[in-house]
Design a protein around this motif. Structure first.
Motif, PDB file in Angstrom:
ATOM      1  N   ASN A   1      -6.952   8.429 -17.639  1.00 34.78           N
ATOM      2  CA  ASN A   1      -7.995   7.509 -17.181  1.00 34.78           C
ATOM      3  C   ASN A   1      -7.529   6.563 -16.079  1.00 34.78           C
ATOM      4  OD1 ASN A   1      -6.316   6.027 -18.765  1.00 34.78           O
ATOM      5  ND2 ASN A   1      -7.905   4.940 -19.875  1.00 34.78           N
ATOM      6  N   LEU A   2      -6.374   6.827 -15.478  1.00 33.86           N
ATOM      7  CA  LEU A   2      -5.868   5.989 -14.395  1.00 33.86           C
ATOM      8  C   LEU A   2      -6.278   6.587 -13.057  1.00 33.86           C
ATOM      9  CD1 LEU A   2      -4.075   3.636 -13.368  1.00 33.86           C
ATOM     10  CD2 LEU A   2      -2.157   5.267 -13.390  1.00 33.86           C
ATOM     11  N   LEU A   3      -7.045   5.828 -12.293  1.00 31.16           N
ATOM     12  CA  LEU A   3      -7.413   6.213 -10.934  1.00 31.16           C
ATOM     13  C   LEU A   3      -6.782   5.205  -9.984  1.00 31.16           C
ATOM     14  CD1 LEU A   3     -11.177   7.053 -11.468  1.00 31.16           C
ATOM     15  CD2 LEU A   3      -9.379   8.666 -10.842  1.00 31.16           C
ATOM     16  N   THR A   4      -6.162   5.690  -8.930  1.00 35.90           N
ATOM     17  CA  THR A   4      -5.477   4.789  -8.014  1.00 35.90           C
ATOM     18  C   THR A   4      -6.029   4.923  -6.600  1.00 35.90           C
ATOM     19  OG1 THR A   4      -3.737   6.450  -7.709  1.00 35.90           O
ATOM     20  CG2 THR A   4      -3.343   4.734  -9.350  1.00 35.90           C
ATOM     21  N   ILE A   5      -6.145   3.766  -5.933  1.00 36.46           N
ATOM     22  CA  ILE A   5      -6.626   3.716  -4.548  1.00 36.46           C
ATOM     23  C   ILE A   5      -5.684   2.804  -3.775  1.00 36.46           C
ATOM     24  CG2 ILE A   5      -8.519   3.019  -3.026  1.00 36.46           C
ATOM     25  CD1 ILE A   5     -10.440   3.589  -5.331  1.00 36.46           C
ATOM     26  N   ASP A   6      -5.208   3.265  -2.634  1.00 37.99           N
ATOM     27  CA  ASP A   6      -4.410   2.393  -1.787  1.00 37.99           C
ATOM     28  C   ASP A   6      -5.106   2.205  -0.446  1.00 37.99           C
ATOM     29  OD1 ASP A   6      -3.834   4.812  -0.533  1.00 37.99           O
ATOM     30  OD2 ASP A   6      -1.675   4.693  -0.791  1.00 37.99           O
ATOM     31  N   VAL A   7      -4.602   1.252   0.305  1.00 39.93           N
ATOM     32  CA  VAL A   7      -5.219   0.859   1.562  1.00 39.93           C
ATOM     33  C   VAL A   7      -4.188   0.991   2.677  1.00 39.93           C
ATOM     34  CG1 VAL A   7      -6.342  -1.034   2.803  1.00 39.93           C
ATOM     35  CG2 VAL A   7      -6.700  -0.783   0.339  1.00 39.93           C
TER      36      VAL A   7
END
Length: 199
Positions: free
Chosen positions: A14-20
């Motif tokens: 259930n871990l979703l990751t978003i970087d910028v």
């Protein structure tokens, strides 16, 4: 994210990751110095900062600093703090060797400014800002699919997305005057440092 994933050892479902994608990370010391200098000039403290004011549009955005009774600022290419940042003088040394750009992100999705949208897809440009979304994993693709009905999407490719936002695909070199800048940061105001390092 690299630290988190190493700590977790095995992926969490259930871990979703978003970087910028960023141009670089400026020194907090430089930011605090700028706020102090503006407060001294205004005679009152800065209470709000807007780094990307879009009143004049996304591409002509301004960096604005507000006190209770005044505001200071200019276009991002003219404002003192932003000039030092955009010329890679005030950013951290690690930014000159980013380990996570150029398709090396460990996130499920990477987001960035889609600079150049006006040249590549002018019909999509409203001068309010367009986000480049890079899908890096199956979970990222599933997440994007879940929001596709709530967003206006246009398919592009990595090369086009990176063409006008160089930080997407490579590290930006540190300014040769960066060492001088930090060695003398306590001696001069930031406006004086701009004169010594950029003009």
């Amino acid at each position: 994210m690299a630290g988190l994933k190493k700590y977790l050892v095995k992926p969490l479902e259930n871990l979703l990751t978003i970087d910028v994608v960023c141009h670089g990370v400026p020194s907090p010391k430089v930011y605090q110095k700028h706020l102090r200098e503006l407060a001294q000039e205004a005679g009152e403290p800065v209470v709000q900062v807007n780094f990307r004011d879009k009143a004049k549009g996304w591409k002509q955005g301004e960096t604005l600093f507000f006190t209770e009774h005044q505001h200071f600022g200019a276009s991002k290419r003219q404002e003192t703090y932003m000039r030092l940042f955009l010329n890679n003088i005030s950013i951290r040394p690690s930014c000159g060797e980013c380990a996570f750009n150029n398709k090396r992100s460990l996130a499920d999705i990477t987001i960035a400014d889609y600079w150049g949208i006006d040249k590549q897809y002018p019909e999509f440009d409203d001068d309010k800002g367009v986000t480049l979304v890079l899908v890096n994993s199956k979970a990222g693709a599933e997440l994007l699919a879940q929001v596709k009905d709530k967003a206006e999407l246009l398919t592009t490719d990595f090369a086009k997305g990176a063409e006008y936002n160089l930080a997407v695909s490579k590290s930006l070199p540190l300014n040769p005057k960066r060492t001088f800048f930090f060695e003398h940061l306590d001696e001069y105001t930031l406006k004086e440092m701009v004169e010594r390092c950029l003009e």
